[in-house]
Motif scaffolding. Structure first.
Motif, PDB file in Angstrom:
ATOM      1  N   ASN A  13       0.915  -1.167   0.000  1.00 28.79           N
ATOM      2  CA  ASN A  13       0.000   0.000   0.000  1.00 28.79           C
ATOM      3  C   ASN A  13       0.940   1.199   0.000  1.00 28.79           C
ATOM      4  OD1 ASN A  13      -2.323   1.243   2.543  1.00 28.79           O
ATOM      5  ND2 ASN A  13      -2.202   1.775   0.406  1.00 28.79           N
ATOM      6  N   GLN A  46      -2.081   6.648  -1.307  1.00 30.78           N
ATOM      7  CA  GLN A  46      -2.386   7.790  -0.443  1.00 30.78           C
ATOM      8  C   GLN A  46      -1.194   8.744  -0.334  1.00 30.78           C
ATOM      9  OE1 GLN A  46      -3.449   4.588   0.984  1.00 30.78           O
ATOM     10  NE2 GLN A  46      -5.584   5.027   0.421  1.00 30.78           N
ATOM     11  N   ASN A  66      -6.542  10.385  -0.284  1.00 34.54           N
ATOM     12  CA  ASN A  66      -6.594   9.286  -1.254  1.00 34.54           C
ATOM     13  C   ASN A  66      -6.126   9.786  -2.619  1.00 34.54           C
ATOM     14  OD1 ASN A  66      -7.658   7.122   0.311  1.00 34.54           O
ATOM     15  ND2 ASN A  66      -9.699   8.034   0.183  1.00 34.54           N
ATOM     16  N   GLY A  76      -4.133   3.153   8.308  1.00 37.11           N
ATOM     17  CA  GLY A  76      -3.345   2.333   9.229  1.00 37.11           C
ATOM     18  C   GLY A  76      -1.936   2.036   8.711  1.00 37.11           C
ATOM     19  N   ASN A  77      -1.830   1.588   7.459  1.00 34.99           N
ATOM     20  CA  ASN A  77      -0.490   1.342   6.903  1.00 34.99           C
ATOM     21  C   ASN A  77       0.297   2.653   6.870  1.00 34.99           C
ATOM     22  OD1 ASN A  77      -0.727  -1.447   6.342  1.00 34.99           O
ATOM     23  ND2 ASN A  77      -1.902  -1.000   4.498  1.00 34.99           N
ATOM     24  N   ASN A 162     -12.332   5.521   9.900  1.00 34.48           N
ATOM     25  CA  ASN A 162     -12.887   5.622   8.548  1.00 34.48           C
ATOM     26  C   ASN A 162     -13.897   4.494   8.358  1.00 34.48           C
ATOM     27  OD1 ASN A 162     -11.015   3.549   8.560  1.00 34.48           O
ATOM     28  ND2 ASN A 162     -10.077   4.099   6.608  1.00 34.48           N
ATOM     29  N   ASN A 195     -14.973   1.850   2.436  1.00 40.14           N
ATOM     30  CA  ASN A 195     -13.960   0.848   2.067  1.00 40.14           C
ATOM     31  C   ASN A 195     -14.618  -0.529   2.165  1.00 40.14           C
ATOM     32  OD1 ASN A 195     -11.335   2.617   2.135  1.00 40.14           O
ATOM     33  ND2 ASN A 195     -12.408   3.113   4.041  1.00 40.14           N
ATOM     34  N   GLU A 213     -10.510  -0.178  -1.691  1.00 41.15           N
ATOM     35  CA  GLU A 213     -10.455   1.022  -0.857  1.00 41.15           C
ATOM     36  C   GLU A 213     -11.264   2.182  -1.444  1.00 41.15           C
ATOM     37  OE1 GLU A 213      -7.084   2.636   0.960  1.00 41.15           O
ATOM     38  OE2 GLU A 213      -5.980   0.736   1.102  1.00 41.15           O
ATOM     39  N   ARG A 214     -11.964   2.882  -0.569  1.00 41.12           N
ATOM     40  CA  ARG A 214     -12.651   4.135  -0.947  1.00 41.12           C
ATOM     41  C   ARG A 214     -11.630   5.093  -1.562  1.00 41.12           C
ATOM     42  NH1 ARG A 214     -15.093   8.029   3.763  1.00 41.12           N
ATOM     43  NH2 ARG A 214     -12.932   7.779   4.454  1.00 41.12           N
ATOM     44  N   GLY A 223      -4.578  -1.246   6.210  1.00 42.97           N
ATOM     45  CA  GLY A 223      -4.434  -1.422   7.654  1.00 42.97           C
ATOM     46  C   GLY A 223      -5.752  -1.283   8.405  1.00 42.97           C
ATOM     47  N   THR A 224      -6.473  -0.211   8.136  1.00 40.19           N
ATOM     48  CA  THR A 224      -7.767  -0.038   8.819  1.00 40.19           C
ATOM     49  C   THR A 224      -8.744  -1.132   8.383  1.00 40.19           C
ATOM     50  OG1 THR A 224      -8.397   1.554   7.079  1.00 40.19           O
ATOM     51  CG2 THR A 224      -7.624   2.462   9.203  1.00 40.19           C
TER      52      THR A 224
HETATM   53  N1  LIG Z   1      -8.978   4.520   1.489  1.00 43.75           N
HETATM   54  C1  LIG Z   1      -9.147   4.788   2.928  1.00 43.75           C
HETATM   55  C2  LIG Z   1      -7.911   5.519   3.507  1.00 43.75           C
HETATM   56  C3  LIG Z   1      -6.640   4.675   3.510  1.00 43.75           C
HETATM   57  C4  LIG Z   1      -6.782   3.404   4.307  1.00 43.75           C
HETATM   58  C5  LIG Z   1      -5.708   2.324   4.094  1.00 43.75           C
HETATM   59  N2  LIG Z   1      -4.700   2.572   3.102  1.00 43.75           N
HETATM   60  C6  LIG Z   1      -5.111   1.866   5.406  1.00 43.75           C
HETATM   61  O1  LIG Z   1      -3.965   1.387   5.431  1.00 43.75           O
HETATM   62  O2  LIG Z   1      -5.846   1.944   6.439  1.00 43.75           O
HETATM   63  C7  LIG Z   1     -10.427   5.644   3.141  1.00 43.75           C
HETATM   64  O3  LIG Z   1     -10.852   6.316   2.180  1.00 43.75           O
HETATM   65  O4  LIG Z   1     -10.941   5.624   4.263  1.00 43.75           O
END
Ligand SMILES: N[C@H](CCC[C@H](N)C(=O)O)C(=O)O
Length: 293
Positions: A13, A46, A66, A76-77, A162, A195, A213-214, A223-224
């Motif tokens: 990511n 991101q 994003n 999270g990542n 999120n 997401n 992912e959103r 991660g989230t």
């Molecule tokens: N696309 C996600 C944000 C990045 C989350 C993801 N890259 C992670 O590691 O949590 C959103 O719009 O809420």
């Protein structure tokens, strides 16, 4: 004017990280989407921005965008990479770093081997907290049953700062992630979009996961998304509470631990790829847009 940045990733990511503590830059949606472009710009899932703290009890402000330019509450990542970045740039010499995000405060703990543990806060499951408006959607226990472009879908919702929808599947390799992920991401029941995680439960301490992912599409890891999936699995009794759960994504594995009433703890690796400089005005000009100032 040239701006320094660092390219990093957490399990594939990938992120562009910019220090706006020692640098200045006006971030517009146009500039962000151009920087995200893998042909015209740097290319990333991101953009992570390090800013000075806005309150006395944190070390930094952590902003996340994003690749479609939307600013989001949590990554999270990215949080793990954020910790390693501020240490590498000598913006912090602490092993435990507190950062303020749009959705609250994260505590990031680094070890000497490149792994970072993140206190991701408590998951929330109520529709209003996602946000999710399930009017006319059948709910059976914690699962919501809806038809997505002719496909019956049973999904769970969770907020990790999120919004996340989690779908339990028999095999992530045959799940229609692109079609269902795209349709659910922008489903009207999710007013801020969502997401979408596709989780295969291997055993009580191991899941496989893909995430659409959103604002990005399917990524190598989320991660989230891993936190939302594990919390959902524990809440439904598919996974062991309080134990270290392996969340295996395409890019690799995260270790997630959660007990109801407590924060979700996520541990995983980070990677530096390269450092570079870019010209904001040059990137805007090549797209026929006027310079920033
Ligand atoms: N696309 C996600 C944000 C990045 C989350 C993801 N890259 C992670 O590691 O949590 C959103 O719009 O809420």
């Amino acid at each position: 004017m040239l701006m320094e940045f660092t390219k990093m990733h957490g399990l594939g990511n990938d992120f562009m990280v910019i220090d706006l503590v020692t640098q200045r830059l006006e971030l517009t949606p146009e500039l962000i989407t151009l920087l995200a472009d893998r042909n015209l710009g740097i290319g990333f899932d991101q953009l992570l921005v390090v800013e000075p703290p806005m309150r006395p009890d944190v070390d930094f402000r952590y902003r996340i965008f994003n690749s479609d330019g939307s600013e989001v509450e949590q990554c999270g990542n990215g949080a793990r990479c954020f910790a390693r970045f501020v240490q590498a740039r000598k913006l912090s010499f602490k092993q435990r770093i507190r950062v303020e995000t749009k959705s609250g405060i994260l505590t990031l703990s680094t070890d000497n081997y490149g792994w970072v543990e993140v206190d991701m806060g408590k998951p929330r499951f109520e529709p209003a907290e996602i946000p999710f408006t399930p009017k006319a959607i059948t709910k059976i226990q914690n699962a919501y049953h809806l038809d997505v472009e002719g496909t019956p879908v049973q999904l769970y919702v969770a907020n990790m700062g999120n919004p996340h929808a989690v779908i339990k599947v028999d095999d992530i390799l045959t799940a229609d992630v692109e079609k269902l992920g795209k349709a659910i991401e922008s489903h009207p029941a999710f007013p801020e979009r969502v997401n979408v995680g596709f989780m295969q439960v291997m055993n009580q301490r191991h899941i496989r996961l893909r995430v659409y992912e959103r604002g990005v599409g399917e990524t190598q890891a989320c991660g989230t998304g891993a936190c939302a999936a594990v919390a959902t699995g524990i809440r439904e009794g598919w996974l062991d509470e309080g134990e270290e759960i392996r969340a295996q994504l395409y890019g690799g594995s995260l270790l997630i631990r959660w007990s109801p009433g407590y924060s979700v703890m996520m541990t995983g690796p980070t990677a530096f790829v390269y450092e570079g400089v870019f010209s904001p005005d040059g990137i805007m000009a090549q797209a026929g847009l006027k310079p920033l100032s």
